[in-house]
Motif scaffolding. Structure first.
Motif, PDB file in Angstrom:
ATOM      1  N   ASN A  55       0.830  -1.544  -0.077  1.00 44.66           N
ATOM      2  CA  ASN A  55       0.058   0.068  -0.007  1.00 44.66           C
ATOM      3  C   ASN A  55       0.724   1.160   0.123  1.00 44.66           C
ATOM      4  O   ASN A  55       0.487   2.255  -0.798  1.00 44.66           O
ATOM      5  CB  ASN A  55      -0.991  -0.039   1.302  1.00 44.66           C
ATOM      6  N   SER A  56       2.020   1.197   0.670  1.00 46.26           N
ATOM      7  CA  SER A  56       2.729   2.406   0.866  1.00 46.26           C
ATOM      8  C   SER A  56       3.425   2.615  -0.548  1.00 46.26           C
ATOM      9  O   SER A  56       3.621   4.040  -0.817  1.00 46.26           O
ATOM     10  CB  SER A  56       3.720   2.507   1.997  1.00 46.26           C
ATOM     11  N   ALA A  58       2.310   1.818  -3.252  1.00 45.55           N
ATOM     12  CA  ALA A  58       1.167   2.274  -4.398  1.00 45.55           C
ATOM     13  C   ALA A  58       1.013   3.771  -4.135  1.00 45.55           C
ATOM     14  O   ALA A  58       0.722   4.570  -4.840  1.00 45.55           O
ATOM     15  CB  ALA A  58      -0.079   1.533  -4.135  1.00 45.55           C
ATOM     16  N   LYS A  59       0.868   4.110  -2.900  1.00 49.22           N
ATOM     17  CA  LYS A  59       0.711   5.720  -2.590  1.00 49.22           C
ATOM     18  C   LYS A  59       1.878   6.336  -3.022  1.00 49.22           C
ATOM     19  O   LYS A  59       1.575   7.542  -3.611  1.00 49.22           O
ATOM     20  CB  LYS A  59       0.369   5.808  -0.993  1.00 49.22           C
ATOM     21  N   ARG A  60       2.998   6.003  -2.902  1.00 47.96           N
ATOM     22  CA  ARG A  60       4.193   6.773  -3.338  1.00 47.96           C
ATOM     23  C   ARG A  60       3.956   6.938  -4.993  1.00 47.96           C
ATOM     24  O   ARG A  60       4.285   7.909  -5.523  1.00 47.96           O
ATOM     25  CB  ARG A  60       5.458   6.125  -2.928  1.00 47.96           C
ATOM     26  N   ASP A  62       1.705   6.599  -6.847  1.00 48.71           N
ATOM     27  CA  ASP A  62       0.285   7.673  -7.126  1.00 48.71           C
ATOM     28  C   ASP A  62       0.783   9.256  -7.024  1.00 48.71           C
ATOM     29  O   ASP A  62       0.232   9.978  -7.807  1.00 48.71           O
ATOM     30  CB  ASP A  62      -0.819   7.476  -6.393  1.00 48.71           C
ATOM     31  N   SER A  63       1.632   9.355  -6.073  1.00 44.53           N
ATOM     32  CA  SER A  63       2.108  10.543  -5.557  1.00 44.53           C
ATOM     33  C   SER A  63       3.098  11.322  -6.697  1.00 44.53           C
ATOM     34  O   SER A  63       3.248  12.590  -6.535  1.00 44.53           O
ATOM     35  CB  SER A  63       2.306  11.006  -4.221  1.00 44.53           C
ATOM     36  N   HIS A  71      -3.813   0.904 -13.090  1.00 46.59           N
ATOM     37  CA  HIS A  71      -3.887  -0.086 -11.867  1.00 46.59           C
ATOM     38  C   HIS A  71      -4.999  -0.981 -12.529  1.00 46.59           C
ATOM     39  O   HIS A  71      -6.071  -0.747 -13.074  1.00 46.59           O
ATOM     40  CB  HIS A  71      -4.634   0.568 -10.660  1.00 46.59           C
TER      41      HIS A  71
END
Length: 72
Positions: A55-56, A58-60, A62-63, A71
């Motif tokens: 999850n982390s 994927a968040k990075r 996306d940012s 996705h």
């Protein structure tokens, strides 16, 4: 001459054996239940730990500006 064992001692011994067997069955069932629940809890903890880095990441991703990732 052989001694005869009094009947009340035989009955007391049978009752004692029955109580011990019941106690051992309850103890074994309790231990097995706790073992099973601990195993499931451990599996859930490992799953949660495995999902956190995904999850982390994927968040990075996306940012990041200008990065277009599809996705699935």
């Amino acid at each position: 001459m052989a001694r005869k064992i009094p009947l009340y001692l035989i009955l007391n011994l049978q009752i004692l054996i029955q109580l011990l067997i019941q106690l051992l069955i309850q103890l074994l069932a309790t231990v097995e239940l706790v073992d099973y629940l601990s195993y499931r809890n451990g599996q859930q903890a490992v799953k949660n730990l495995a999902v956190q880095p995904i999850n982390s990441s994927a968040k990075r991703a996306d940012s990041l500006p200008g990065l277009d990732i599809q996705h699935s």
